[in-house]
Every structure is written in C-alpha cells, then in structure tokens.
Design an enzyme around this catalytic site. Structure first.
Site, PDB file in Angstrom:
ATOM      1  N   ASP A 239     -61.078 -42.217 -13.757  1.00 49.45           N
ATOM      2  CA  ASP A 239     -61.149 -41.729 -12.373  1.00 49.45           C
ATOM      3  C   ASP A 239     -62.569 -41.227 -12.060  1.00 49.45           C
ATOM      4  OD1 ASP A 239     -58.866 -41.079 -10.167  1.00 49.45           O
ATOM      5  OD2 ASP A 239     -60.405 -39.539 -10.090  1.00 49.45           O
ATOM      6  N   TYR A 388     -64.504 -36.691  -2.437  1.00 47.17           N
ATOM      7  CA  TYR A 388     -64.362 -38.062  -1.903  1.00 47.17           C
ATOM      8  C   TYR A 388     -65.326 -38.281  -0.755  1.00 47.17           C
ATOM      9  CZ  TYR A 388     -60.261 -39.026  -4.708  1.00 47.17           C
ATOM     10  OH  TYR A 388     -59.435 -39.269  -5.772  1.00 47.17           O
ATOM     11  N   HIS A 445     -52.999 -44.827 -15.055  1.00 49.52           N
ATOM     12  CA  HIS A 445     -54.236 -44.191 -14.642  1.00 49.52           C
ATOM     13  C   HIS A 445     -54.564 -42.906 -15.417  1.00 49.52           C
ATOM     14  CE1 HIS A 445     -57.366 -43.313 -11.702  1.00 49.52           C
ATOM     15  NE2 HIS A 445     -56.930 -42.081 -11.650  1.00 49.52           N
TER      16      HIS A 445
END
Ligand code: NAG
Ligand code: NAG
Length: 468
Positions: A239, A388, A445
């Site tokens: 990630d 983000y 993930h």
C-alpha cells in the site's frame, strides 16, 4: 499568422525533391527530439532528498534530536466516551438479500458493534501493543512514532536491519504477527526491525502544513534510520508503504540493500498496452506467463471492474478528505464500517457476496478492532485520508519518482487477492533489478496481517538471495 502562411506557400511551391528533403529533415528532427526527451526523462536515477518542515507555525531552528520511549495508554474516560457513542449509534437496515454489495452490511455491523461494546477489551489490547518497545522522535517539526524490535540473537546469527512500512487504512499493528517470525527465528539470519507510523497515522503526529506526500514521508524515514545509526538496511512495504519505501530507494539507493514489496502497480507504458491488447490471445508473444493471464483476464472482470468498483473512496480522499473525514472521525461505528469494509474486499474481492464480508475468516474481531481503535483514539482518520490528496491531488505520473528507475535489488510478492495484478514484465519497466518475483498462493492486500508466515518466507528467501 502571416509567417505561417508564407512558410506554407514556399513549401507548396517547392519541387518534389525539395519537399522530400524538408519532410525527411522534419521527421528526423522529431525522432531525435523524442529520443533526447526519452533519454532525459530516463536519466534521473536518484531523487534529491530535499528538505521540509511540517510543524505548527514558524520553523524552529534547533530541533530536539532525542529519541524518547513511548507507551500506548488509555483512560476510563476514553473507554466510557467510546461506549456512550457506541450505545447511541443509528443504523440503516440493509436492502433485502444484500450482503456487502452496497457497502458494509449494517446487520453484521451491529454484531461487530455489540462485540466491541461488551467483549472487546481495549486495556488488554493496549498491553499487547506495548509488548514491543515504542519510541518517538521529532523530525522536520513533527513527532514520529515507531517500534524498534531487537532480535533475540542466537549464536552465529547475522542480524540485518529492516524497516516495515504500513499503509491505509492500516497501522504498525498490521505487523504484530510477522514480527516474531522475523526476530525470533533459529535461522542463521535474523532482523532488527523498525516499524514506524506514517506521519498523520496512529501515534505519529499529523503534518500541520499542506503538501506532505510520500516523498516527504520517505525523507523522514531515511532521517529516522540515520538517527538510529543504520547506514544500510532492508525495506518492506505494501500500500502506501510500497510507494514510500520505493521513494526511499530512489533517494538513497546506496543505503537500501534490498526492497521487498507486496503491492506494486504499474499501469502505463508500451508493454502494459501491448499485454492488454493481445496478452489474452498470444501471451508468449508479449512475455506474459500463464499465471499472469489467469490473473489479468477476462480484462473487464479481473482488471477493470475491481478498480472501478473499489476506488470510489480514493477519489473522495484525493479531493475532499476533510468533509467525509468529519463524519467518520465523529462516529466509532462509522469509522469501523469505513475501515473494515476495506479489510473485507481487499482481502478477497469475492467477499462482497458473503453476509459477513468474510471478515472473520482471516482475522479476529480483536485484531480488526485494535486497528480501528488506533484510528479512533488518536483521531487520525482525517490526516490519514489527506495523504491521498497530497499524493494523488496532482498528476502522479509527472512526479519525479514516477520517472526514476530503481536499481536496488527488489523482491516482489504478488498476492492473488490484491486489487489488481501486476506481471513481472510490467514491474520491470520501473524496478530494474528484480531478484525475486513470487506468485503467492493465497492472501490479499493486507499481506502481513493476513498471511504473516507466507510474507515472512518470501521476504527471507529474497534477503538470502541478496546476501548470497
Ligand atoms: C446482511 O443483510 C441481509 C439483509 O439483506 C441479511 O439477510 C444478512 O443476514 C445480513 N448479514 C448478517 C451477518 O446478518
Ligand atoms: C544459512 O542457512 C541456509 C539454510 O537455512 C543456508 O542455505 C545458508 O547457506 C546458511 N548460511 C550460512 C552462512 O551458514
């Protein structure tokens, strides 16, 4: 305007021979320019490390470089406040015959909340968190939190420094099950592990200024390793941790002995385009393996749709994180739904069809809620979401790191439950020294959290190859 007209007229008046010469020269010049641009773009081999300051207000000249021990703590008031809010939660009934297709199933959410309210013991989990020694130190004006796990060293063991970097919506806690596998083995190789919280996540202070992206995080973690006295080390990440550790390798390649990633996305370039166009018919022609084909095609179903379906959150967080952040930071149930939905779908895309999102197939509610509590008690959801915006708010492809190739030895672990598969062929366009690429048999993930043994095995075999 007139000059253009003049040029056009004189070109039209030329005889065929001269026209050919002009066209030929223009094409040659164009190709040469493209080649030079290509060379220049690809010439960047390291990223300047740069400087930054993220503290509140004016920059302080002499920063406190000390490292302070830190303990996770809680109070009766904190737990009482949580329980009151859990008791006051409102729910919207799920639609008939709905599992997780519309998002977190609220009937199941009530089960999670009831466990959280009546059985989950935060004090006990705080003791668990403090099992490893925590520290904080100020870098670029903000407190950086990390755990530092020294191995239980045995005779004839080689100790290698290793940094593990988490992502969103995870935390340093994701690594609690892999840590013993890396630091307590009887093997001839063991690790001394530094596991930081990304600034704005968990117990690391949130940046006070705009612009804190993965490059800034990478620089801060390099400074942390330097402060701890490590001149050479291994890096592992998934990630955001994958991008941050990659950036670290781009900034100080000589310090990074090896880079091991369990998420790596390369989605552009000629090879990618060719693979997608003819890969499903003639995989051998474009260099895809049978397993690559199995994981990529049918294109819409396995590559396109999961990305469309699962990245709405990303668009919100890359644009207006503070707005949705206000809601999820105010309601523990909202926060849990927002975070845990990711632990359901990103572990296995098919979990969306299970009534409980398949959450407890791979994780315990204690582990899942401990990660949620790290977000809840520190109130870090908004600052974690801002990362983000800082990274994706602009054009990531134009950023220096997407033009910088990586030459440090790289190990890639491709887990089948990851949102999108990246073949070795694509990864090679960015990582130029892949010493190990593994199709992992299972897991998604949150690899370290879900399949600690598999991830540890792959990391160790990679390190062996590099050390050899
Ligand atoms: C999710 O919601 C549906 C209603 O559509 C319900 O039938 C199902 O059992 C729910 N899941 C759980 C775990 O209760
Ligand atoms: C360490 O152990 C591995 C197998 O577990 C072996 O392949 C390697 O040669 C050993 N290295 C040394 C230096 O003994």
């Amino acid at each position: 305007m007139q000059r253009a007209q003049l040029l056009r007229d004189s070109f039209l008046n030329m005889d065929a021979f001269h026209k050919h010469i002009v066209i030929g020269t223009a094409i040659t010049a164009g190709v040469a320019l493209l080649y030079i641009r290509h060379r220049r773009r690809n010439k960047v081999q390291t990223i300047p490390i740069g400087e930054g300051w993220w503290g509140a207000g004016e920059r302080i000249q002499s920063e406190d470089n000390n490292i302070y021990p830190f303990e996770v703590q809680t109070t009766d008031d904190e737990i009482k406040d949580l329980h009151e809010r859990l008791d006051k939660s409102r729910y919207t009934d799920p639609l008939e015959d709905e599992s997780f297709q519309y998002g977190f199933n609220s009937t199941y959410l009530k089960t999670v909340t009831s466990y959280w309210r009546h059985e989950f013991d935060w004090r006990k989990q705080v003791v668990l968190l403090n099992k490893y020694p925590h520290f904080k130190t100020k870098i670029e004006g903000i407190d950086v939190h990390f755990i530092h796990v020294r191995p239980v060293q045995k005779k004839n063991q080689k100790v290698l420094p290793l940094m593990l970097v988490h992502g969103w919506p995870g935390s340093f806690f994701e690594f609690y099950k892999i840590l013993p596998l890396l630091t307590e083995s009887n093997d001839n190789l063991t690790f001394e592990v530094i596991c930081p919280s990304i600034p704005g996540y968990g117990f690391s202070e949130a940046p006070h200024k705009q612009g804190f992206n993965s490059l800034a995080a990478a620089r801060i973690f390099l400074k942390l390793m330097e402060r701890l006295g490590f001149s050479q080390f291994y890096l592992q990440g998934g990630d955001w941790g994958s991008l941050i550790t990659t950036n670290m390798a781009q900034m100080k390649p000589l310090c990074v002995k090896g880079l091991h990633l369990n998420m790596f996305m390369i989605r552009k370039g000629f090879k990618v385009m060719m693979s997608l166009l003819i890969g499903s018919y003639l995989p051998f022609l474009v260099g895809l393996s049978r397993e690559d084909v199995r994981r990529l095609f049918p294109f819409f179903e396995k590559t396109m749709w999961p990305i469309l379906r699962e990245t709405g959150y990303m668009h919100i967080q890359a644009t207006k994180p503070d707005t949705v952040g206000c809601g999820v930071n105010n309601s523990p149930v909202g926060l849990a739904a927002y975070i845990l939905e990711k632990f359901s779908t990103w572990t296995n895309l098919e979990n969306i069809a299970l009534v409980d999102g398949g959450l407890e197939r791979k994780f315990s509610l204690d582990d899942l809620l401990t990660n949620v509590m790290i977000y809840w008690t520190t109130g870090c959801m908004v600052s974690s979401m801002r990362f983000y915006k800082e990274n994706l708010g602009g054009d990531l492809d134009k950023r220096i790191d997407s033009r910088t190739r990586i030459f440090v030895p790289t190990g890639l672990a491709a887990f089948p439950g990851e949102l999108a598969h990246t073949p070795k062929l694509w990864a090679q366009t960015k990582y130029h020294n892949i010493v190990s690429y593994t199709f992992m048999p299972q897991g998604g993930h949150f690899a370290a959290f879900e399949e600690p043994q598999l991830l540890a095995n792959d990391l160790i075999q990679f390190v062996r190859k590099v050390e050899h």
